[in-house]
Design a protein around this motif. Structure first.
Motif, PDB file in Angstrom:
ATOM      1  N   ILE A 174      54.384  38.816  40.144  1.00 56.14           N
ATOM      2  CA  ILE A 174      53.520  39.998  40.084  1.00 56.14           C
ATOM      3  C   ILE A 174      52.177  39.577  39.497  1.00 56.14           C
ATOM      4  O   ILE A 174      52.108  39.010  38.414  1.00 56.14           O
ATOM      5  CB  ILE A 174      54.148  41.109  39.218  1.00 56.14           C
ATOM      6  N   GLU A 175      51.107  39.894  40.197  1.00 54.94           N
ATOM      7  CA  GLU A 175      49.761  39.553  39.727  1.00 54.94           C
ATOM      8  C   GLU A 175      49.203  40.747  38.968  1.00 54.94           C
ATOM      9  O   GLU A 175      48.731  41.704  39.554  1.00 54.94           O
ATOM     10  CB  GLU A 175      48.870  39.174  40.899  1.00 54.94           C
ATOM     11  N   VAL A 176      49.249  40.666  37.669  1.00 58.22           N
ATOM     12  CA  VAL A 176      48.881  41.792  36.822  1.00 58.22           C
ATOM     13  C   VAL A 176      47.374  41.988  36.766  1.00 58.22           C
ATOM     14  O   VAL A 176      46.867  43.097  36.907  1.00 58.22           O
ATOM     15  CB  VAL A 176      49.446  41.596  35.392  1.00 58.22           C
ATOM     16  N   PHE A 177      46.626  40.924  36.572  1.00 57.00           N
ATOM     17  CA  PHE A 177      45.200  41.068  36.311  1.00 57.00           C
ATOM     18  C   PHE A 177      44.341  41.008  37.573  1.00 57.00           C
ATOM     19  O   PHE A 177      43.130  41.107  37.492  1.00 57.00           O
ATOM     20  CB  PHE A 177      44.748  39.998  35.310  1.00 57.00           C
ATOM     21  N   THR A 178      44.950  40.871  38.744  1.00 56.43           N
ATOM     22  CA  THR A 178      44.181  40.872  39.985  1.00 56.43           C
ATOM     23  C   THR A 178      44.490  42.086  40.849  1.00 56.43           C
ATOM     24  O   THR A 178      43.771  42.360  41.791  1.00 56.43           O
ATOM     25  CB  THR A 178      44.458  39.596  40.808  1.00 56.43           C
ATOM     26  N   ASN A 179      45.525  42.810  40.531  1.00 60.37           N
ATOM     27  CA  ASN A 179      45.924  43.981  41.312  1.00 60.37           C
ATOM     28  C   ASN A 179      45.502  45.243  40.558  1.00 60.37           C
ATOM     29  O   ASN A 179      45.865  45.440  39.395  1.00 60.37           O
ATOM     30  CB  ASN A 179      47.441  43.957  41.519  1.00 60.37           C
ATOM     31  N   TYR A 180      44.762  46.116  41.240  1.00 60.59           N
ATOM     32  CA  TYR A 180      44.260  47.336  40.596  1.00 60.59           C
ATOM     33  C   TYR A 180      45.400  48.242  40.137  1.00 60.59           C
ATOM     34  O   TYR A 180      45.354  48.798  39.050  1.00 60.59           O
ATOM     35  CB  TYR A 180      43.350  48.102  41.555  1.00 60.59           C
ATOM     36  N   PHE A 181      46.422  48.402  40.945  1.00 59.53           N
ATOM     37  CA  PHE A 181      47.486  49.350  40.626  1.00 59.53           C
ATOM     38  C   PHE A 181      48.292  48.909  39.409  1.00 59.53           C
ATOM     39  O   PHE A 181      48.657  49.730  38.569  1.00 59.53           O
ATOM     40  CB  PHE A 181      48.406  49.538  41.837  1.00 59.53           C
ATOM     41  N   VAL A 182      48.560  47.637  39.288  1.00 53.58           N
ATOM     42  CA  VAL A 182      49.302  47.131  38.138  1.00 53.58           C
ATOM     43  C   VAL A 182      48.434  47.203  36.886  1.00 53.58           C
ATOM     44  O   VAL A 182      48.895  47.599  35.809  1.00 53.58           O
ATOM     45  CB  VAL A 182      49.804  45.692  38.390  1.00 53.58           C
ATOM     46  N   LEU A 183      47.152  46.870  37.021  1.00 48.41           N
ATOM     47  CA  LEU A 183      46.235  46.961  35.888  1.00 48.41           C
ATOM     48  C   LEU A 183      46.093  48.411  35.424  1.00 48.41           C
ATOM     49  O   LEU A 183      46.062  48.692  34.223  1.00 48.41           O
ATOM     50  CB  LEU A 183      44.879  46.375  36.275  1.00 48.41           C
TER      51      LEU A 183
END
Length: 178
Positions: free
Chosen positions: A81-90
Motif C-alpha cells: 500500500i502506497e500511503v504517501f503517494t495515494n490521495y485516498f490513503v493519505l
C-alpha cells in the motif's frame, strides 16, 4: 467519502480508548521518561501526566500526528500500500489523526464531567431535597391561604347582609316616602 466517515468514527473511538487507557496508568510514559531524563528531571511519582492525558493541545497534536506518520511509514515500507503517494490513503490517515484528536478531547470532557458529578452529587441531593420541602411548604401555605381567603369573604358578605335585614319597601316607609 463513506470509508472516510467510518475511519473518522473509528478514530474517535480509538482516541477515547487512548485517553482512557492513559488516564488509568501511564507506565509507557514513565518508562520513556526514566530512559530519557536524568534523576533530577524525571517526573514526580505522583504525576499522572502522559503522552495524551493532562496535556495541552500542541503536545497532544504532535504526539498523535507523529504516531500516525510513523504507522504510515511502517505500512509504506512493509506492505504494497502506497500511503504517501495515494490521495485516498493519505486522506484516510488525516481523518484518522483528526478523529483521534477529537476523541481524546471528548474523553477528557466525559472523564472531567463524571468527576465533577461524583463530587457534587451529595450537594445536589441535599439541594434537591430542600427544594422539594420548600415546594411542599409552598403548596400547603397556598391551600391554607385559599381557605382563609374564602372564609374571610364569607364573613364579609355575612356582615354586609346583616344590617340590611329590612326590605327596601320597609326602609322607604320608615323615611316617609311611601
Amino acid at each position: 467519502m463513506g470509508l472516510e466517515l467510518v475511519i473518522f468514527i473509528a478514530a474517535i473511538l480509538f482516541g477515547i480508548f487512548l485517553y482512557w487507557r492513559e488516564s488509568n496508568g501511564n507506565g509507557v510514559y514513565r518508562f520513556l521518561n526514566k530512559i530519557v531524563n536524568s534523576k533530577e528531571l524525571q517526573m514526580s511519582p505522583d504525576s499522572k501526566k502522559g503522552f495524551i492525558y493532562q496535556r495541552a493541545f500542541i503536545p497532544r497534536l504532535i504526539f498523535i500526528v507523529t504516531s500516525i506518520l510513523f504507522i504510515g511509514l511502517i505500512i509504506q515500507f512493509l506492505t504494497p500500500i502506497e500511503v504517501f503517494t495515494n490521495y485516498f490513503v493519505l486522506s484516510g490517515f488525516a481523518s484518522f489523526a483528526t478523529g483521534t484528536l477529537i476523541g481524546t478531547y471528548l474523553a477528557n470532557f466525559v472523564l472531567k464531567s463524571s468527576k465533577v458529578i461524583e463530587e457534587k452529587s451529595e450537594t445536589l441531593e441535599d439541594k434537591f431535597d430542600s427544594v422539594v420541602e420548600k415546594g411542599k411548604d409552598f403548596f400547603e401555605d397556598f391551600k391554607n391561604k385559599d381557605n382563609e381567603d374564602i372564609e374571610e369573604v364569607k364573613e364579609v358578605t355575612k356582615s354586609e347582609a346583616e344590617p340590611n335585614k329590612k326590605t327596601a319597601r320597609e326602609r322607604l316607609k320608615n323615611k316617609g316616602l311611601m
